[in-house]
Scaffold this motif. Structure first.
Motif, mmCIF file in Angstrom:
data_model
loop_
_atom_site.group_PDB
_atom_site.id
_atom_site.type_symbol
_atom_site.label_atom_id
_atom_site.label_comp_id
_atom_site.label_asym_id
_atom_site.label_seq_id
_atom_site.Cartn_x
_atom_site.Cartn_y
_atom_site.Cartn_z
ATOM 1 N N VAL A 6 -9.672 -17.185 142.191
ATOM 2 C CA VAL A 6 -9.149 -17.276 143.548
ATOM 3 C C VAL A 6 -9.697 -18.547 144.174
ATOM 4 O O VAL A 6 -10.903 -18.773 144.199
ATOM 5 N N ARG A 7 -8.797 -19.365 144.667
ATOM 6 C CA ARG A 7 -9.212 -20.619 145.312
ATOM 7 C C ARG A 7 -9.298 -20.430 146.820
ATOM 8 O O ARG A 7 -8.572 -19.643 147.397
ATOM 9 N N HIS A 8 -10.180 -21.198 147.404
ATOM 10 C CA HIS A 8 -10.291 -21.263 148.862
ATOM 11 C C HIS A 8 -10.514 -19.899 149.495
ATOM 12 O O HIS A 8 -9.839 -19.519 150.430
ATOM 13 N N ARG A 9 -11.468 -19.187 148.962
ATOM 14 C CA ARG A 9 -11.808 -17.910 149.560
ATOM 15 C C ARG A 9 -12.494 -18.153 150.902
ATOM 16 O O ARG A 9 -13.040 -19.224 151.142
ATOM 17 N N PRO A 10 -12.511 -17.154 151.771
ATOM 18 C CA PRO A 10 -13.164 -17.329 153.077
ATOM 19 C C PRO A 10 -14.657 -17.597 152.902
ATOM 20 O O PRO A 10 -15.257 -17.169 151.916
#
Length: 164
Positions: A6-10
């Motif tokens: 998963v890219r750009h998680r919070p």
């Protein structure tokens, strides 16, 4: 077994706001100042004090800078005196005869990281107000990193020492 990436998680939330303030002398380049602000946002810094004719380039600062409260002041010495009165340890990012290697410096939790001008660094009056100075070792020319790069390194080191 395949793992989903998963890219750009919070961002991971901090347990409490960081007790870290970035205080900048007047900068020549708004791009450097904007880069510092973006990095400060990524590191969970909530307050940045800048001096002089400071303008932020939002195309450089982007998303993370929205969480940073920017205060513009005329001169750095009164800012430093106020931060000291508020209980901050004033840590200059500067090469001096008495500066400590960034890799061996233990940042206090309540730190004001003091950043100098790109060309002139911190003035004598500003240096006299700092409690400590840290420097980043350099193995080639020029003798120092770009101010935005050096600030990012120092902020990262603080965050490594105080992760939450």
């Amino acid at each position: 077994m395949k793992f989903e990436q998963v890219r750009h998680r919070p961002p991971a939330p901090l347990a409490a706001p960081r007790e870290l303030v970035v205080a900048c002398a007047p900068m020549r380049s708004n791009v450097n100042l904007s880069s510092i602000m973006r990095t400060a946002g990524c590191c969970g810094v909530e307050r940045m004090i800048v001096c002089g004719n400071a303008r932020i380039d939002r195309t450089v600062a982007r998303d993370g800078a929205d969480s940073v409260q920017l205060e513009v002041r005329n001169s750095l010495p009164p800012v430093l005196r106020g931060l000291r009165a508020d209980g901050y340890r004033l840590v200059g990012l500067e090469q001096t005869t008495n500066s400590t290697n960034l890799h061996s410096y233990a940042f206090p939790v309540r730190t004001a990281l003091v950043i100098g001008n790109e060309r002139a660094g911190l003035s004598e009056a500003e240096l006299e107000l700092t409690d400590d100075c840290v420097e980043i070792p350099v193995w080639g020319l020029p003798y120092s990193y770009n101010v935005a790069t050096a600030t990012a390194m120092a902020l990262y080191e603080y965050c490594k020492q105080h992760p939450s």
